[in-house]
Write a protein that holds these residues in place. Structure first.
Motif, PDB file in Angstrom:
ATOM      1  N   SER A   1     -20.386  -5.792  80.250  1.00  0.00           N
ATOM      2  CA  SER A   1     -21.622  -6.129  80.962  1.00  0.00           C
ATOM      3  C   SER A   1     -22.184  -4.909  81.678  1.00  0.00           C
ATOM      4  O   SER A   1     -23.397  -4.656  81.646  1.00  0.00           O
ATOM      5  N   ARG A   2     -21.304  -4.136  82.313  1.00  0.00           N
ATOM      6  CA  ARG A   2     -21.738  -2.914  83.005  1.00  0.00           C
ATOM      7  C   ARG A   2     -22.301  -1.896  82.023  1.00  0.00           C
ATOM      8  O   ARG A   2     -23.324  -1.259  82.291  1.00  0.00           O
ATOM      9  N   LYS A   3     -21.621  -1.732  80.887  1.00  0.00           N
ATOM     10  CA  LYS A   3     -22.110  -0.786  79.880  1.00  0.00           C
ATOM     11  C   LYS A   3     -23.512  -1.169  79.410  1.00  0.00           C
ATOM     12  O   LYS A   3     -24.386  -0.311  79.256  1.00  0.00           O
ATOM     13  N   CYS A   4     -23.713  -2.459  79.201  1.00  0.00           N
ATOM     14  CA  CYS A   4     -25.030  -2.931  78.775  1.00  0.00           C
ATOM     15  C   CYS A   4     -26.058  -2.669  79.869  1.00  0.00           C
ATOM     16  O   CYS A   4     -27.150  -2.162  79.595  1.00  0.00           O
ATOM     17  N   ALA A   5     -25.714  -3.001  81.107  1.00  0.00           N
ATOM     18  CA  ALA A   5     -26.637  -2.779  82.230  1.00  0.00           C
ATOM     19  C   ALA A   5     -26.954  -1.295  82.385  1.00  0.00           C
ATOM     20  O   ALA A   5     -28.111  -0.927  82.635  1.00  0.00           O
TER      21      ALA A   5
ATOM     22  N   VAL B   1     -25.994 -10.689  78.060  1.00  0.00           N
ATOM     23  CA  VAL B   1     -26.441  -9.966  79.251  1.00  0.00           C
ATOM     24  C   VAL B   1     -27.954  -9.778  79.195  1.00  0.00           C
ATOM     25  O   VAL B   1     -28.654  -9.971  80.203  1.00  0.00           O
ATOM     26  N   LEU B   2     -28.487  -9.423  78.039  1.00  0.00           N
ATOM     27  CA  LEU B   2     -29.943  -9.305  77.882  1.00  0.00           C
ATOM     28  C   LEU B   2     -30.638 -10.616  78.247  1.00  0.00           C
ATOM     29  O   LEU B   2     -31.638 -10.620  78.958  1.00  0.00           O
ATOM     30  N   ALA B   3     -30.089 -11.715  77.745  1.00  0.00           N
ATOM     31  CA  ALA B   3     -30.692 -13.021  78.010  1.00  0.00           C
ATOM     32  C   ALA B   3     -30.650 -13.348  79.499  1.00  0.00           C
ATOM     33  O   ALA B   3     -31.620 -13.878  80.052  1.00  0.00           O
TER      34      ALA B   3
ATOM     35  N   MET C   1     -20.891   1.305  70.929  1.00  0.00           N
ATOM     36  CA  MET C   1     -20.315  -0.002  70.696  1.00  0.00           C
ATOM     37  C   MET C   1     -20.217  -0.227  69.192  1.00  0.00           C
ATOM     38  O   MET C   1     -21.178  -0.004  68.480  1.00  0.00           O
ATOM     39  N   THR C   2     -19.070  -0.658  68.748  1.00  0.00           N
ATOM     40  CA  THR C   2     -18.899  -0.940  67.327  1.00  0.00           C
ATOM     41  C   THR C   2     -18.373  -2.346  67.098  1.00  0.00           C
ATOM     42  O   THR C   2     -18.346  -2.815  65.971  1.00  0.00           O
ATOM     43  N   ASP C   3     -17.958  -3.025  68.152  1.00  0.00           N
ATOM     44  CA  ASP C   3     -17.351  -4.335  68.034  1.00  0.00           C
ATOM     45  C   ASP C   3     -18.418  -5.429  68.105  1.00  0.00           C
ATOM     46  O   ASP C   3     -19.245  -5.432  69.020  1.00  0.00           O
ATOM     47  N   TYR C   4     -18.380  -6.356  67.169  1.00  0.00           N
ATOM     48  CA  TYR C   4     -19.376  -7.425  67.144  1.00  0.00           C
ATOM     49  C   TYR C   4     -19.272  -8.330  68.362  1.00  0.00           C
ATOM     50  O   TYR C   4     -20.273  -8.887  68.817  1.00  0.00           O
ATOM     51  N   ARG C   5     -18.082  -8.473  68.935  1.00  0.00           N
ATOM     52  CA  ARG C   5     -17.945  -9.322  70.126  1.00  0.00           C
ATOM     53  C   ARG C   5     -18.623  -8.668  71.329  1.00  0.00           C
ATOM     54  O   ARG C   5     -19.273  -9.350  72.126  1.00  0.00           O
ATOM     55  N   SER C   6     -18.502  -7.367  71.447  1.00  0.00           N
ATOM     56  CA  SER C   6     -19.226  -6.666  72.510  1.00  0.00           C
ATOM     57  C   SER C   6     -20.729  -6.788  72.300  1.00  0.00           C
ATOM     58  O   SER C   6     -21.489  -6.938  73.265  1.00  0.00           O
ATOM     59  N   ALA C   7     -21.167  -6.744  71.055  1.00  0.00           N
ATOM     60  CA  ALA C   7     -22.592  -6.914  70.755  1.00  0.00           C
ATOM     61  C   ALA C   7     -23.075  -8.288  71.214  1.00  0.00           C
ATOM     62  O   ALA C   7     -24.171  -8.417  71.771  1.00  0.00           O
ATOM     63  N   LEU C   8     -22.256  -9.311  71.019  1.00  0.00           N
ATOM     64  CA  LEU C   8     -22.621 -10.652  71.477  1.00  0.00           C
ATOM     65  C   LEU C   8     -22.691 -10.708  73.002  1.00  0.00           C
ATOM     66  O   LEU C   8     -23.571 -11.371  73.563  1.00  0.00           O
ATOM     67  N   VAL C   9     -21.791 -10.000  73.664  1.00  0.00           N
ATOM     68  CA  VAL C   9     -21.848  -9.925  75.130  1.00  0.00           C
ATOM     69  C   VAL C   9     -23.146  -9.240  75.547  1.00  0.00           C
ATOM     70  O   VAL C   9     -23.835  -9.704  76.466  1.00  0.00           O
TER      71      VAL C   9
END
Length: 134
Positions: free
Chosen positions: A52-56, A13-15, A1-9
């Protein structure tokens, strides 16, 4: 991940997943944040399920939590770290109750993102005021 918006997502998701119960109100809040906050201008809301799936998936790996945090910190410009903490607060506050796991996550995020205690307190107070009921 390099995009700050994806980082915020990923932060949201963590929260939501912190207490192992991603509630409808938390998921709805994530969707609303992505649609309405100016920081997400240019982000395609249809990418939300994929991010969200990538984070999970990453969370499901060994040391997944640390890997997610490392990626988030690498992708977030310093000036957006308070924003990341603020969106995490919104998700935690969405269902009207903050579990011990969610509170612990917020503490970890505050330290990891290097959000000053006074700034964190102000953001926390604002979230509390927005979600207060009579």
């Amino acid at each position: 991940m390099t995009d700050y918006r994806s980082a915020l997502v990923y932060i949201m998701v963590l929260a939501s997943a912190a207490d192992s119960d991603m509630t409808d109100s938390e998921l709805q809040t994530i969707g609303e944040i992505v649609k309405f906050l100016p920081i997400f201008n240019g982000y395609n809301p249809e990418d939300l399920p994929m991010d969200s799936r990538k984070c999970a998936d990453l969370l499901g790996q060994e040391d997944g939590f640390e890997k997610v945090l490392d990626q988030v910190v690498a992708a977030l410009p310093e000036k957006l770290r308070e924003t990341a903490y603020a969106v995490a607060l919104e998700v935690v506050a969405a269902d009207g109750f903050a579990s011990q796991e969610e509170l612990r996550l917020l503490e970890i995020l505050r330290h990891t993102l290097d959000v000053e205690r006074l700034a964190a307190a102000a953001l926390e107070r604002g979230a509390r005021a927005r979600y207060m009921t009579a």
